[in-house]
Scaffold this motif. Structure first.
Motif, PDB file in Angstrom:
ATOM      1  N   ALA A 102      -3.366   4.705   6.452  1.00  0.00           N
ATOM      2  CA  ALA A 102      -3.298   5.544   7.647  1.00  0.00           C
ATOM      3  C   ALA A 102      -4.656   5.749   8.307  1.00  0.00           C
ATOM      4  CB  ALA A 102      -2.691   6.896   7.290  1.00  0.00           C
ATOM      5  N   GLY A 103      -5.615   4.888   8.032  1.00  0.00           N
ATOM      6  CA  GLY A 103      -6.908   4.989   8.696  1.00  0.00           C
ATOM      7  C   GLY A 103      -8.018   5.508   7.839  1.00  0.00           C
ATOM      8  N   GLY A 104      -7.755   5.679   6.542  1.00  0.00           N
ATOM      9  CA  GLY A 104      -8.807   6.175   5.673  1.00  0.00           C
ATOM     10  C   GLY A 104      -9.987   5.238   5.582  1.00  0.00           C
ATOM     11  N   CYS A 105      -9.735   3.941   5.777  1.00  0.00           N
ATOM     12  CA  CYS A 105     -10.826   2.967   5.666  1.00  0.00           C
ATOM     13  C   CYS A 105     -11.751   2.987   6.868  1.00  0.00           C
ATOM     14  CB  CYS A 105     -10.239   1.570   5.477  1.00  0.00           C
ATOM     15  SG  CYS A 105      -9.498   1.328   3.848  1.00  0.00           S
ATOM     16  N   GLU A 106     -11.465   3.821   7.842  1.00  0.00           N
ATOM     17  CA  GLU A 106     -12.397   3.956   8.969  1.00  0.00           C
ATOM     18  C   GLU A 106     -13.682   4.630   8.528  1.00  0.00           C
ATOM     19  OE1 GLU A 106     -11.761   2.508  11.751  1.00  0.00           O
ATOM     20  OE2 GLU A 106      -9.742   1.947  11.112  1.00  0.00           O
ATOM     21  N   GLN A 107     -13.610   5.399   7.464  1.00  0.00           N
ATOM     22  CA  GLN A 107     -14.803   6.052   6.920  1.00  0.00           C
ATOM     23  C   GLN A 107     -15.468   5.122   5.915  1.00  0.00           C
ATOM     24  OE1 GLN A 107     -12.201   9.522   5.797  1.00  0.00           O
ATOM     25  NE2 GLN A 107     -13.996  10.663   6.483  1.00  0.00           N
ATOM     26  N   THR A 108     -16.783   5.031   5.999  1.00  0.00           N
ATOM     27  CA  THR A 108     -17.509   4.109   5.125  1.00  0.00           C
ATOM     28  C   THR A 108     -17.337   4.464   3.660  1.00  0.00           C
ATOM     29  OG1 THR A 108     -19.149   3.729   6.868  1.00  0.00           O
ATOM     30  CG2 THR A 108     -19.764   3.133   4.614  1.00  0.00           C
ATOM     31  N   TRP A 109     -17.467   5.748   3.350  1.00  0.00           N
ATOM     32  CA  TRP A 109     -17.373   6.130   1.945  1.00  0.00           C
ATOM     33  C   TRP A 109     -15.981   5.880   1.395  1.00  0.00           C
ATOM     34  CZ3 TRP A 109     -14.345   9.469  -0.749  1.00  0.00           C
ATOM     35  CH2 TRP A 109     -13.547  10.348  -0.013  1.00  0.00           C
ATOM     36  N   MET A 110     -14.954   6.037   2.250  1.00  0.00           N
ATOM     37  CA  MET A 110     -13.596   5.801   1.801  1.00  0.00           C
ATOM     38  C   MET A 110     -13.356   4.316   1.529  1.00  0.00           C
ATOM     39  SD  MET A 110     -10.742   7.164   0.922  1.00  0.00           S
ATOM     40  CE  MET A 110     -10.575   8.812   1.613  1.00  0.00           C
ATOM     41  N   ARG A 111     -14.066   3.441   2.269  1.00  0.00           N
ATOM     42  CA  ARG A 111     -13.951   2.008   1.980  1.00  0.00           C
ATOM     43  C   ARG A 111     -14.442   1.716   0.561  1.00  0.00           C
ATOM     44  NH1 ARG A 111     -16.212  -1.390   7.185  1.00  0.00           N
ATOM     45  NH2 ARG A 111     -15.024  -0.342   8.837  1.00  0.00           N
ATOM     46  N   PHE A 112     -15.585   2.290   0.234  1.00  0.00           N
ATOM     47  CA  PHE A 112     -16.117   2.064  -1.115  1.00  0.00           C
ATOM     48  C   PHE A 112     -15.219   2.718  -2.173  1.00  0.00           C
ATOM     49  CE2 PHE A 112     -19.904   1.175   1.385  1.00  0.00           C
ATOM     50  CZ  PHE A 112     -20.425   0.077   0.712  1.00  0.00           C
ATOM     51  N   ALA A 113     -14.640   3.860  -1.819  1.00  0.00           N
ATOM     52  CA  ALA A 113     -13.712   4.495  -2.764  1.00  0.00           C
ATOM     53  C   ALA A 113     -12.479   3.615  -2.990  1.00  0.00           C
ATOM     54  CB  ALA A 113     -13.293   5.868  -2.236  1.00  0.00           C
ATOM     55  N   GLY A 114     -11.979   3.013  -1.911  1.00  0.00           N
ATOM     56  CA  GLY A 114     -10.842   2.109  -2.052  1.00  0.00           C
ATOM     57  C   GLY A 114     -11.183   0.894  -2.898  1.00  0.00           C
ATOM     58  N   ALA A 115     -12.371   0.326  -2.667  1.00  0.00           N
ATOM     59  CA  ALA A 115     -12.787  -0.826  -3.465  1.00  0.00           C
ATOM     60  C   ALA A 115     -12.963  -0.441  -4.927  1.00  0.00           C
ATOM     61  CB  ALA A 115     -14.094  -1.395  -2.909  1.00  0.00           C
ATOM     62  N   ALA A 116     -13.532   0.765  -5.178  1.00  0.00           N
ATOM     63  CA  ALA A 116     -13.707   1.212  -6.556  1.00  0.00           C
ATOM     64  C   ALA A 116     -12.362   1.417  -7.252  1.00  0.00           C
ATOM     65  CB  ALA A 116     -14.516   2.514  -6.582  1.00  0.00           C
ATOM     66  N   ALA A 117     -11.381   1.959  -6.528  1.00  0.00           N
ATOM     67  CA  ALA A 117     -10.058   2.158  -7.106  1.00  0.00           C
ATOM     68  C   ALA A 117      -9.403   0.819  -7.440  1.00  0.00           C
ATOM     69  CB  ALA A 117      -9.176   2.952  -6.143  1.00  0.00           C
ATOM     70  N   ILE A 118      -9.615  -0.180  -6.589  1.00  0.00           N
ATOM     71  CA  ILE A 118      -9.059  -1.516  -6.861  1.00  0.00           C
ATOM     72  C   ILE A 118      -9.704  -2.116  -8.105  1.00  0.00           C
ATOM     73  CG2 ILE A 118      -8.951  -3.874  -5.982  1.00  0.00           C
ATOM     74  CD1 ILE A 118      -8.515  -2.697  -3.206  1.00  0.00           C
ATOM     75  N   VAL A 119     -11.022  -1.949  -8.233  1.00  0.00           N
ATOM     76  CA  VAL A 119     -11.706  -2.474  -9.415  1.00  0.00           C
ATOM     77  C   VAL A 119     -11.230  -1.743 -10.673  1.00  0.00           C
ATOM     78  CG1 VAL A 119     -13.945  -2.692 -10.540  1.00  0.00           C
ATOM     79  CG2 VAL A 119     -13.707  -3.230  -8.107  1.00  0.00           C
ATOM     80  N   ALA A 120     -11.050  -0.434 -10.584  1.00  0.00           N
ATOM     81  CA  ALA A 120     -10.550   0.327 -11.735  1.00  0.00           C
ATOM     82  C   ALA A 120      -9.130  -0.105 -12.101  1.00  0.00           C
ATOM     83  CB  ALA A 120     -10.582   1.825 -11.433  1.00  0.00           C
ATOM     84  N   GLY A 121      -8.314  -0.335 -11.078  1.00  0.00           N
ATOM     85  CA  GLY A 121      -6.970  -0.831 -11.340  1.00  0.00           C
ATOM     86  C   GLY A 121      -6.984  -2.195 -11.998  1.00  0.00           C
ATOM     87  N   LEU A 122      -7.896  -3.056 -11.566  1.00  0.00           N
ATOM     88  CA  LEU A 122      -8.028  -4.373 -12.182  1.00  0.00           C
ATOM     89  C   LEU A 122      -8.429  -4.240 -13.648  1.00  0.00           C
ATOM     90  CD1 LEU A 122      -8.271  -7.475 -12.094  1.00  0.00           C
ATOM     91  CD2 LEU A 122     -10.620  -7.159 -11.244  1.00  0.00           C
TER      92      LEU A 122
END
Length: 780
Positions: free
Chosen positions: A408-428
């Motif tokens: 819903a647009g959370g990736c518009e924020q820079t810090w949220m992009r890194f949070a999303g990438a970190a969550a993907i790495v943790a999920g992996l």
């Protein structure tokens, strides 16, 4: 124009005007059934397509070839059989139809199954279909719980994650109480969140009712949602702290009233008018709530399946990484990394501001997740792998919430992009940890996961286009769900039955089940399935339990509880091997925990012969040490048998005086004394002192009959009317007729002490045993 008739009555030329209603006549109203049908059709037409997809997927996973599971857990299926023929047994969830000993759980889940059996007839699907529908309802509630705060995308991801969790599929296809427990807890969260939207107390009262119903399903574990709901309402406090506290008190009152109703009934009912509370040494429901099914599961306990010194045999070693071990990880651990990092990111994003409507949601759902994960990670008592099914809806909700926020647009924020990438790495990381513990399974998946997740994380961080970031998120979530989806569909390929349901391939079931048993399926009796009360089952075929093997049905059901006469027409059905189905044993072998009657074919034959002998010699209830053995005989043959030692024969420390009273009242006539009770090897943590000493007292007090039970003695036992067996005969299974022997049992009770207590207490009383040669104190 006719007087009294409006022109609106004419809808087209040529129509005749209706007659005017006579003065004072009631205006005709549409039927309520038609009205509700119209509303239902209109509501279904308004359903979003993802809701239909989720409902269809969950229904397929939960209902497809459901008859393959037979009666699933014979322990609960036997109780339902007894409950469906007697309202007394129904009310007190008696394991046997003579009302001797109850099940070691509260009644709500079994009430649902017993009512279904009364309506549709006793059969496999009449017990399992309600469970499957509960699983579908939980998926839809999770969808709406997340959708209300994080949009339709988040709700769809949450519902999909729950529907594809392997243990959720397995538990929805089983007759364990957990499917209803999950539904009650999710419903409580959903109602609590509705209340946070408008601050109305009624929503919290209904949430309290749902928690109370969860307590009536599986006792204290239902309270895991309470801390989160309590904190959320106090933190948000839409109408002030005083109003929030008032609402919480009313909700708590509803919870206590509903959850305490049945325990109060049991506690206030005289012990002589109800079954012994299984799993207790004092026959009190409060002991079952706070000890065997309560703090003992957390602090550590002995007795019962899996309860040995050190505890937690089936759940693995307690610790912070327990949820990812080889027993639990494949059941519900696939998405834990993404859920935890996503939840933390959402807390940072909202800062838990009271003005942000997501704050209360995060406190309630995140709190439920944290409390459940902490309890399951560090529980030191009996912990079965399927318990993690309760964690699945909370982790699915956090996964969906964070995915919805990113979409819903959370990736518009820079810090949220890194949070999303970190969550993907943790999920992996968590997915690779799960795959590592199951060598040989899905070996092709880890390269797919690594490539998909690395590319998705990079795209979310560096891409400037929202469409590419959303596509990367979809790719990562698809890769995460691929493993659990395959395991969920693998669950449909084999029977999910026995004491320990587990999702995934058969190899995973072996890891999550009893030692040496795929899925914990106990050997021994087939689960036959006639119809209770002479009714034809609506689901399945009469006389055949739809399981992995063709199984014969039983005869007519018993007319009432506590029947003392013979069960007419209840001979062993053709093709059924009735026997000592012990927990955890292997066919043809003995020595497993809780495997009574010596285990294997000899023990099965002994029980079969004992049941046949009892039916041909006046009938009455046959007492065994283990409820699991009794359950198998009840399901397969509708036999009048009762276990007096708890599930595996080690949990309920009964008293000799109680046994004497049951004999005096006619609730028990026969006792099958297993040879292994007295002389067999004693395993670490074996607390089966109650059944051991009870059998020894029976051997001294009652008449041993010639039933040809033991293969060791060539079928020749001592004649009827003889006193107890000598010490040298203790290794043979023996059948005893206790009719008219209540006084003799009572005299032994006064000599040996009223409580059949742990070994240390028995050794203190060892001076009383000299007059009873075969009454030996267990070693250890």
């Amino acid at each position: 124009m006719l007087p009294g008739v409006s022109t609106k009555s004419f809808r087209s030329p040529g129509l005749r005007a209706p007659e005017a209603a006579p003065p004072g006549a009631a205006t005709p109203r549409p039927g309520y059934l038609l009205l509700w049908t119209q509303r239902l059709v209109a509501a279904l037409g308004r359903l979003a397509p993802e809701v239909v997809l989720l409902a269809g997927l969950a229904a397929v996973l939960n209902l497809w070839v459901l008859s393959r599971n037979g009666y699933a857990n014979d322990y609960y299926a036997a109780a339902v059989r007894s409950m469906s023929t007697s309202w007394h047994d129904f009310l007190f969830i008696s394991m046997d139809r003579s009302g001797v000993m109850s099940v070691d759980k509260p009644p709500l889940a079994l009430w649902v199954q017993a009512l279904s059996a009364r309506v549709f007839g006793y059969g496999s699907l009449s017990l399992l279909v309600p469970q499957a529908l509960m699983g579908v309802a939980s998926v839809l509630l999770i969808y709406d719980l997340v959708r209300r705060r994080f949009g339709r995308v988040g709700g769809f991801v949450a519902g999909l994650a729950l529907a594809l969790t392997p243990i959720s599929v397995a538990i929805s296809r089983h007759n364990n109480p957990d499917a209803l427990l999950i539904l009650c807890c999710v419903a409580a969260l959903w109602l609590g969140m509705r209340g946070l939207e408008d601050g109305r107390t009624r929503w919290l009262v209904l949430a309290g009712v749902c928690v109370g119903l969860g307590f009536e399903t599986k006792m204290l574990i239902a309270l895991v949602v309470v801390p989160g709901l309590l904190a959320a309402w106090l933190w948000v406090a839409l109408h002030g702290r005083f109003a929030a506290l008032r609402s919480l008190l009313l909700g708590g009152g509803a919870m206590v009233l509903v959850g305490g109703a049945w325990p109060a009934l049991v506690e206030l009912t005289p012990a002589s008018a109800r079954p012994w509370v299984s799993g207790t040494s004092d026959n009190r429901i409060l002991s079952l709530i706070f000890e065997y099914n309560g703090l003992g599961r957390i602090d550590g306990q002995t007795g019962g399946p899996g309860g040995s010194p050190g505890g937690s045999v089936f759940g693995g070693t307690a610790g912070p990484l327990r949820l990812l071990n080889s027993v639990l990880g494949g059941q519900a651990g696939w998405l834990l990394g993404f859920a935890v990092l996503g939840g933390v990111a959402l807390v940072i994003d909202t800062r838990l501001r009271r003005s942000d409507p997501r704050s209360g949601w995060l406190i309630a759902v995140g709190g439920s997740f944290a409390v459940t994960a902490a309890i399951f990670s560090y529980a030191k008592g009996i912990f079965h792998p399927y318990y993690v099914s309760l964690l699945a809806p909370f982790s699915a909700a956090l996964v969906g919430a964070f995915a919805g926020r990113l979409a819903a647009g959370g990736c518009e924020q820079t810090w949220m992009r890194f949070a999303g990438a970190a969550a993907i790495v943790a999920g992996l990381a968590t997915e690779l940890a799960v795959l590592h513990d199951y060598p040989g399974n899905l070996t092709w998946l880890w390269p797919v996961l690594v490539c998909s997740c690395v590319l998705a994380a990079l795209a979310i961080v560096v891409s400037a286009r929202a469409a590419i970031r959303r596509l990367a998120l979809v790719g990562a979530l698809g890769a995460f769900l691929l493993g659990p989806a395959i395991w969920s569909f693998d669950t449909l390929g084999h029977a999910t039955s026995g004491t320990f349901p587990a999702g995934g391939p058969v190899s995973a079931q072996t890891a999550a089940g009893a030692p040496g048993q795929a899925g914990g399926r106990s050997p021994g009796l087939s689960a036959g399935g006639g119809s209770a009360g002479g009714r034809q089952p609506l689901f399945g075929a009469q006389g055949a339990a739809p399981g992995p093997q063709q199984e014969a049905g039983s005869g007519p059901a018993v007319s009432s509880q506590r029947a003392q006469g013979p069960a007419q027409g209840h001979g062993p059905p053709p093709g059924v091997t009735a026997g000592g189905l012990g927990f955890g044993g292997a066919p043809g072998g003995g020595g497993a925990i809780g495997a009574p009657l010596g285990g294997g074919a000899a023990g099965q034959q002994a029980l079969t012969r004992a049941i046949s002998y009892v039916r041909s010699h006046g009938g009455g209830t046959l007492a065994l040490s283990s409820q699991s053995t009794a359950a198998s005989a009840i399901v397969a043959e509708d036999a009048d048998v009762a276990g007096i030692g708890g599930f595996s024969g080690r949990e309920s420390q009964i008293t000799v005086s109680w046994l004497a009273n049951e004999v005096r009242a006619g609730h028990i006539r026969w006792v099958l004394s297993e040879g292994s009770e007295q002389t067999g090897p004693r395993l670490p943590g074996d607390n089966r002192v109650g059944a051991r000493v009870a059998m020894a007292v029976v051997r001294e007090s009652c008449a041993r009959v010639q039933a040809g039970l033991s293969s060791e003695s060539g079928g020749g036992e001592s004649s009827a009317g003889s006193a107890g067996a000598g010490a040298g005969e203790a290794s043979s299974d023996a059948l005893y007729d206790c009719a008219g022997r209540a006084a003799a049992l009572s005299s032994h009770s006064s000599a040996t002490g009223l409580l059949i207590s742990p070994a240390s207490s028995l050794r203190a009383l060892s001076g009383s045993y000299g007059r009873f040669p075969s009454l030996q104190v267990p070693a250890g």
